[in-house]
Design an enzyme around this catalytic site. Structure first.
Site, PDB file in Angstrom:
ATOM      1  N   HIS A 144       0.864  -1.184   0.000  1.00 31.76           N
ATOM      2  CA  HIS A 144       0.000   0.000   0.000  1.00 31.76           C
ATOM      3  C   HIS A 144       0.900   1.232   0.000  1.00 31.76           C
ATOM      4  O   HIS A 144       2.131   1.112  -0.088  1.00 31.76           O
ATOM      5  CB  HIS A 144      -0.955  -0.035   1.195  1.00 31.76           C
ATOM      6  CG  HIS A 144      -0.269  -0.236   2.518  1.00 31.76           C
ATOM      7  ND1 HIS A 144       0.589   0.696   3.067  1.00 31.76           N
ATOM      8  CD2 HIS A 144      -0.257  -1.289   3.382  1.00 31.76           C
ATOM      9  CE1 HIS A 144       1.046   0.252   4.226  1.00 31.76           C
ATOM     10  NE2 HIS A 144       0.562  -0.964   4.434  1.00 31.76           N
ATOM     11  N   GLY A 192       1.958   3.161   2.251  1.00 28.67           N
ATOM     12  CA  GLY A 192       3.016   3.186   3.265  1.00 28.67           C
ATOM     13  C   GLY A 192       4.277   2.560   2.698  1.00 28.67           C
ATOM     14  O   GLY A 192       5.366   3.145   2.724  1.00 28.67           O
ATOM     15  N   HIS A 193       4.115   1.354   2.140  1.00 27.54           N
ATOM     16  CA  HIS A 193       5.265   0.671   1.524  1.00 27.54           C
ATOM     17  C   HIS A 193       5.829   1.500   0.362  1.00 27.54           C
ATOM     18  O   HIS A 193       7.040   1.575   0.175  1.00 27.54           O
ATOM     19  CB  HIS A 193       4.847  -0.695   0.970  1.00 27.54           C
ATOM     20  CG  HIS A 193       4.260  -1.631   1.988  1.00 27.54           C
ATOM     21  ND1 HIS A 193       2.946  -2.025   1.949  1.00 27.54           N
ATOM     22  CD2 HIS A 193       4.808  -2.267   3.049  1.00 27.54           C
ATOM     23  CE1 HIS A 193       2.696  -2.868   2.940  1.00 27.54           C
ATOM     24  NE2 HIS A 193       3.806  -3.032   3.632  1.00 27.54           N
TER      25      HIS A 193
HETATM   26  P1  AMP Z   1       4.686  -4.879   6.651  1.00 32.94           P
HETATM   27  O1  AMP Z   1       4.549  -5.348   5.241  1.00 32.94           O
HETATM   28  O2  AMP Z   1       3.384  -4.566   7.316  1.00 32.94           O
HETATM   29  O3  AMP Z   1       5.604  -5.740   7.487  1.00 32.94           O
HETATM   30  O4  AMP Z   1       5.420  -3.474   6.547  1.00 32.94           O
HETATM   31  C1  AMP Z   1       6.645  -3.336   5.882  1.00 32.94           C
HETATM   32  C2  AMP Z   1       7.236  -2.000   6.208  1.00 32.94           C
HETATM   33  O5  AMP Z   1       6.329  -0.972   5.803  1.00 32.94           O
HETATM   34  C3  AMP Z   1       7.476  -1.809   7.713  1.00 32.94           C
HETATM   35  O6  AMP Z   1       8.690  -1.112   7.918  1.00 32.94           O
HETATM   36  C4  AMP Z   1       6.301  -0.991   8.126  1.00 32.94           C
HETATM   37  O7  AMP Z   1       6.536  -0.194   9.275  1.00 32.94           O
HETATM   38  C5  AMP Z   1       6.103  -0.114   6.905  1.00 32.94           C
HETATM   39  N1  AMP Z   1       4.744   0.424   6.899  1.00 32.94           N
HETATM   40  C6  AMP Z   1       3.584  -0.279   7.021  1.00 32.94           C
HETATM   41  N2  AMP Z   1       2.531   0.574   7.038  1.00 32.94           N
HETATM   42  C7  AMP Z   1       3.041   1.822   6.947  1.00 32.94           C
HETATM   43  C8  AMP Z   1       2.466   3.136   6.944  1.00 32.94           C
HETATM   44  N3  AMP Z   1       1.159   3.318   7.021  1.00 32.94           N
HETATM   45  N4  AMP Z   1       3.306   4.196   6.842  1.00 32.94           N
HETATM   46  C9  AMP Z   1       4.650   4.014   6.769  1.00 32.94           C
HETATM   47  N5  AMP Z   1       5.248   2.808   6.777  1.00 32.94           N
HETATM   48  C10 AMP Z   1       4.459   1.729   6.869  1.00 32.94           C
END
Ligand code: AMP
Length: 284
Positions: free
Chosen positions: A34, A36-37
């Protein structure tokens, strides 16, 4: 863009690039990408010669009753998003590739983990640290990008990099939100319509706490009470925790001062959501 599924090939390619002096920016994820990523990828693209994205739903960091099997996955979509964001390599190993047999050594996190998600998800950060030691050795990154939405994870990774002397710069990235304030998360797809309208109240409760601290409140208990009341009044959900600590040390505070984190986890029917705010608090 190259998709690599074996450790041997990934490590060989990375060592070759590193020997040429190429800088490597690394974004570890569990996929279902998404915005964030995407922000992490964009930052990595801007600051490095080569960008590596890993997609691995790490079984070690899920508890026995957690959503490992249900965790959303869509590699084809992730592939397109990565390509559009200038990713050079996707590392996409299978669980068998990463964990071929019983481990002879695992990593155990002893600091910054007896609070927040570390307390309510026993073993979670040991699983995160163990997979990151492997991934850091495979990817050979100069810089690794982590989101502050998972602020405790950033604190644990900070400890991991320093304690084990990884030659990697940790780059924390601000939380990316929906327009209504809800922190973007792969798990938001679990929310039903009613819960989706309530979920932005988590961020609002943290904003209320910030405003109260700016007005002079320095008692962590009062701030926690305010956040708890707001969530209970606006969400049909169960508060897992609302806690305040120093950041990144995650030590308890009698009085709010210095850099602090207010963090919460709330269980909706199918989604456990986390959010936080990090503030610099002046002495009164
Ligand atoms: P995940 O796939 O949920 O393990 O997340 C992978 C990376 O993306 C991790 O470093 C998370 O902290 C980061 N991440 C997930 N959601 C967000 C967000 N809303 N804003 C910024 N970084 C994010």
């Amino acid at each position: 863009m190259k998709i690599i599924t074996t450790i041997a090939e990934m490590q060989e390619q990375m060592l070759r690039l590193k020997a040429d002096g190429t800088t490597i920016g690394y974004v570890p994820t569990m996929g279902f990408l998404h915005e964030g990523h995407m922000t992490l990828m964009k930052k990595a693209r801007h600051e490095n010669d080569v960008v590596v994205l890993s997609i691995f739903v790490n079984p070690l960091q899920f508890g026995p009753t957690e959503d490992l099997d249900a965790y959303p996955r869509d590699f084809e979509r992730d592939h397109k998003i990565a390509e559009a964001h200038g990713v050079d390599f996707i590392f996409y190993p299978s669980p068998e590739e990463m964990y071929p047999g019983t481990a002879s050594i695992t990593v155990s996190v002893v600091e910054r983990t007896n609070v927040l998600c570390g307390k309510s998800r026993p073993g979670h950060f040991d699983g995160v640290a163990t997979v990151l030691v492997k991934l850091f050795n495979i990817i050979q990154a100069n810089r690794a990008y982590f989101g502050l939405k998972d602020a405790q994870q950033v604190a644990v990774v900070d400890g991991l990099i320093k304690d084990f002397n990884f030659p990697i710069q940790l780059i924390p990235v601000e939380t990316i939100r929906e327009e209504d304030g809800l922190a973007k998360s792969s798990r938001n797809v679990y929310l039903n319509d009613e819960e989706r309208t309530q979920a932005p109240e988590l961020h609002k409760s943290l904003q209320l706490a910030k405003a109260e601290i700016e007005k002079g409140e320095r008692d962590p208990k009062q701030v926690i009470e305010l956040v708890n009341t707001h969530i209970n009044n606006h969400c049909n959900a169960e508060v897992d925790y609302i806690e305040i600590y120093s950041y990144p040390g995650l030590k308890e505070l009698e009085t709010l001062a210095g850099k602090i984190i207010i963090a919460l986890a709330v269980r909706f029917s199918k989604a456990r959501l986390i959010d936080n705010i990090i503030l610099d608090v002046e002495k009164n």
